[in-house]
Design a protein around this motif. Structure first.
Motif, PDB file in Angstrom:
ATOM      1  N   GLU A 159      -7.595 -16.329  -7.279  1.00 60.42           N
ATOM      2  CA  GLU A 159      -7.768 -16.721  -5.876  1.00 60.42           C
ATOM      3  C   GLU A 159      -7.874 -18.239  -5.732  1.00 60.42           C
ATOM      4  OE1 GLU A 159     -10.140 -15.663  -7.779  1.00 60.42           O
ATOM      5  OE2 GLU A 159     -11.660 -17.196  -7.472  1.00 60.42           O
ATOM      6  N   GLY A 160      -8.267 -18.920  -6.812  1.00 55.31           N
ATOM      7  CA  GLY A 160      -8.326 -20.384  -6.750  1.00 55.31           C
ATOM      8  C   GLY A 160      -6.951 -20.990  -6.541  1.00 55.31           C
ATOM      9  N   GLU A 186      -5.685 -11.943  -8.663  1.00 63.17           N
ATOM     10  CA  GLU A 186      -6.923 -11.391  -9.215  1.00 63.17           C
ATOM     11  C   GLU A 186      -8.071 -12.195  -8.628  1.00 63.17           C
ATOM     12  OE1 GLU A 186      -6.798  -9.881 -13.540  1.00 63.17           O
ATOM     13  OE2 GLU A 186      -5.201 -11.345 -13.419  1.00 63.17           O
ATOM     14  N   ASN A 188     -11.474 -12.919  -8.652  1.00 66.47           N
ATOM     15  CA  ASN A 188     -12.699 -12.699  -9.446  1.00 66.47           C
ATOM     16  C   ASN A 188     -13.848 -13.585  -8.937  1.00 66.47           C
ATOM     17  OD1 ASN A 188     -12.009 -15.207 -10.341  1.00 66.47           O
ATOM     18  ND2 ASN A 188     -11.586 -14.622 -12.451  1.00 66.47           N
ATOM     19  N   TYR A 190     -14.668 -16.542  -8.587  1.00 66.09           N
ATOM     20  CA  TYR A 190     -14.892 -17.921  -9.030  1.00 66.09           C
ATOM     21  C   TYR A 190     -13.610 -18.632  -9.437  1.00 66.09           C
ATOM     22  CZ  TYR A 190     -19.764 -16.684  -8.962  1.00 66.09           C
ATOM     23  OH  TYR A 190     -20.999 -16.284  -8.534  1.00 66.09           O
ATOM     24  N   ALA A 191     -13.555 -19.908  -9.140  1.00 60.38           N
ATOM     25  CA  ALA A 191     -12.532 -20.798  -9.669  1.00 60.38           C
ATOM     26  C   ALA A 191     -13.312 -21.829 -10.489  1.00 60.38           C
ATOM     27  CB  ALA A 191     -11.747 -21.466  -8.553  1.00 60.38           C
TER      28      ALA A 191
HETATM   29 MG    MG Z   1     -10.842 -16.894  -9.854  1.00 57.86          MG
END
Ligand code: MG
Ligand code: TPP
Length: 335
Positions: A159-160, A186, A188, A190-191
């Motif tokens: 997603e980052g 994906e 998750n 956090y980036a």
């Molecule tokens: Mg991520």
């Protein structure tokens, strides 16, 4: 029991239209789990050089997506790509040797964890540049369309990467040209060390993409391998029919740090333990047992077999030679 593959063998990418069984998906997840668990320990013990990013906890996305692809379909992935590469059919021995930077590696030790590739399996490569898998897959999708090959190109990304310009340019082109590209995000949370919801006003990637680019986009439970597989199967069919690209957002969670060695002080214990309790392998195992499609000894044998395969790959990688110095100039710049 409904498994069609030898115990521990990764499911070969399916024929078009064929769905993998949950046992097959479990086998692939077990292989990824065993591989990355071993890699994390080997990296900690300084046996693997460079940087390593694991996808432990995210195995359902790799297994579910790749089982819906054919051997000829393309995948382009990220710095966190071991699972995708293994699920697409990369040789386990060659993969481990590549991480060890040995001459028996899939890229003769030149790629390592973040640049491993195997074009013979449609694996266009892992990639250290956030977002770079996305235009690569769009290029592959364009070639498939121009050559009328019917191949789908998958871009895996986090997603980052959705905040990178490359994502927006590539999705827009794929949309206006109706390219057979599957954008697999994906999510998750956090980036690196930052909560991704603080980086955008529209945290739902599917909503943002559907609204921004007019393509089919949906969000799913990324820890439910059967759900991932079903969504990808339908999306791949849509791509092949010429209806244009699809984005699938899978909610999941990485158990380990951004890289091996990151202590994750930015995550709460409660959040981490909640996601651990949603282990994609345990969830699949529970369903298999409840439905009577597998028994506990069989699933234990699948996990043991995966561990044995990984151990063999580790021994082979340890024993393999370092590439000769002259190798540095081979297979680069077209020679
Ligand atoms: Mg991520
Ligand atoms: C263009 C670019 N910018 C920054 C980085 C440093 N970097 C590496 S991974 C990462 C975060 C990626 O987050 P996400 O896309 O969510 O993937 P995840 O690590 O969660 O799988 C960043 C910023 C990079 N490698 N490339």
């Amino acid at each position: 029991m409904s498994d069609g593959y030898a115990t521990g063998a990764p499911p070969a990418p399916g024929e078009r239209g064929e769905r993998a069984s949950l046992v097959q998906l479990y086998e692939t997840m077990a292989l990824i789990r065993a591989f990355e668990t071993r890699v994390a320990a080997l990296y900690r013990d300084s046996e693997i050089p460079g940087f390593v990013h694991t996808s432990l906890g995210q195995e359902a996305v790799a297994a579910g997506v790749c089982a819906a692809l054919t051997g000829e379909d393309y995948v382009a992935t990220t710095h966190r790509g071991h699972g995708h590469v293994l699920a697409k059919g990369a040789d386990v021995d060659g993969m481990m040797a590549e991480l060890f930077a040995k001459e028996t590696g899939l890229c003769r030790g030149k790629g390592g964890s973040m640049h491993v590739a195997d074009p013979s399996k449609g694996i266009l490569g892992a990639n250290a540049i956030v977002g770079a898998s996305i235009p690569l897959a769009v290029g592959a999708g364009l070639s498939s369309k121009l050559l009328s090959q019917g191949r789908v190109a998958v871009a895996f990304f986090g997603e980052g990467a959705v905040n990178q310009g490359a994502f927006h340019e590539a999705v827009n082109l794929a949309a206006i040209w109706d390219l057979p590209v599957l954008f697999v995000c994906e999510n998750n949370i956090y980036a690196e060390f930052t909560d991704s919801t603080t980086m955008t006003r529209v945290a739902n990637v599917a909503q943002r993409t559907a609204g921004g680019y007019g393509i089919e986009a949906s969000s799913h439970d990324g820890n439910d391998v059967a759900a991932v597989h079903a969504a990808t199967h339908d999306a791949a069919e849509r791509c092949r029919s010429g209806a244009g690209p699809v984005l699938l957002e899978f909610a999941t969670y990485r158990w380990h740090g951004h890289y091996e060695g990151d202590g994750q002080p930015y995550k709460s214990e409660q959040e981490a333990s909640e996601w651990r309790s949603r282990d994609p392998l345990e969830q699949a195992a529970a369903r298999l047992l409840a439905d009577g499609d597998a028994d506990a000894p069989h699933l234990a044998a699948v996990r043991a077999d995966a561990a044995t395969r990984v151990e063999r790959a580790t021994e082979l990688a340890r024993a393999a030679s370092e590439p000769a110095d002259e190798e540095a100039y081979q297979h680069v710049f077209g020679n």
